[in-house]
Design an enzyme around this catalytic site. Structure first.
Site, PDB file in Angstrom:
ATOM      1  N   HIS A 127     -47.339  -4.882  24.646  1.00  0.00           N
ATOM      2  CA  HIS A 127     -46.942  -3.880  23.987  1.00  0.00           C
ATOM      3  C   HIS A 127     -47.127  -4.090  22.475  1.00  0.00           C
ATOM      4  CE1 HIS A 127     -45.085  -1.202  26.711  1.00  0.00           C
ATOM      5  NE2 HIS A 127     -44.677  -2.376  27.640  1.00  0.00           N
ATOM      6  N   GLU A 159     -47.007  -2.277  19.817  1.00  0.00           N
ATOM      7  CA  GLU A 159     -46.057  -1.357  19.456  1.00  0.00           C
ATOM      8  C   GLU A 159     -44.900  -1.487  19.299  1.00  0.00           C
ATOM      9  OE1 GLU A 159     -45.097   0.304  23.358  1.00  0.00           O
ATOM     10  OE2 GLU A 159     -46.777  -1.070  22.399  1.00  0.00           O
ATOM     11  N   CYS A 216     -49.848  -1.092  28.209  1.00  0.00           N
ATOM     12  CA  CYS A 216     -49.073  -1.474  29.737  1.00  0.00           C
ATOM     13  C   CYS A 216     -49.454  -0.438  30.898  1.00  0.00           C
ATOM     14  CB  CYS A 216     -47.620  -1.521  29.347  1.00  0.00           C
ATOM     15  SG  CYS A 216     -46.551  -2.194  30.312  1.00  0.00           S
TER      16      CYS A 216
END
Length: 210
Positions: free
Chosen positions: A164, A166, A77
């Site tokens: 993202h 994660e 990001c």
């Protein structure tokens, strides 16, 4: 060891903390390259990649040096956007917005990429951003895109991803409150696609570790 650079205390490794298959150390921006491990991850953040942070020039220089030294880098990001600007790409601020689950499609280069190939042809991913890379660096290779923006690119040893990999549904719910969305609605929406989101995120973390 993986050096994880965390520009914003509110944006953490989240599920990558369990998925990375290598020892890591989380540090604020910007460490010296000599103090970094043999891999680098740059996380996201609520600031932008263009101006306003005194550490941005040093961060760009660090990423350029890391690529010249052939050190694997993953920018997520904000990290993706800083990576692009470090090599002459362009980021639009405040006009490239995605919040929630979106389909990302790999290019032929992405399907063959040593890291991004774990995505296959396409995947649902978690997105939370207002800015985006609109022009890639001259020597970069486009790896993936969505209907909205550039989603992944490679330049040398570094890969940037706008999404993202994660993030958990619970974290997406929390982030939703920052942008005026409903926490419960966002978390439920992400839980509905989390089997695919988590499978890709885990595979990306494990592949980067290897």
């Amino acid at each position: 060891m993986i050096t994880v650079i965390q520009p914003d205390p509110k944006v953490t490794l989240d599920r990558f903390a369990d998925w990375l298959e290598e020892v890591y150390e989380v540090v604020p921006p910007t460490p010296r390259l000599e103090d970094c491990g043999d891999k680098i991850i740059v996380l996201g953040g609520t600031m932008n990649a263009v101006a306003g942070e005194e550490w941005l020039p040093a961060m760009r220089e660090l990423l350029v040096r890391a690529v010249h030294a052939n050190i694997p880098v993953l920018g997520i990001c904000l990290g993706h956007q800083i990576l692009a600007t470090a090599f002459g790409g362009e980021v639009a601020v405040g006009t490239v917005k995605e919040d929630g689950a979106f389909e990302v499609r790999a290019t032929p280069a992405g399907r063959d990429d040593p890291l991004l190939r774990v995505m296959g042809e396409k995947s649902m991913v978690a997105e939370s951003h207002n800015d985006g890379v609109v022009t890639l660096p001259e020597d970069a290779v486009l790896l993936a895109s969505s209907d909205t923006c550039i989603q992944a690119f490679r330049i040398g040893s570094a890969v940037g991803v706008q999404f993202h990999p994660e993030v958990s549904p619970a974290t997406m719910g929390e982030w939703a409150t920052w942008t005026g969305h409903d926490r419960e609605e966002m978390q439920a929406r992400m839980e509905g696609v989390d089997k695919q989101v988590a499978s890709f995120g885990r595979a990306l973390a494990q592949e980067f570790s290897r």
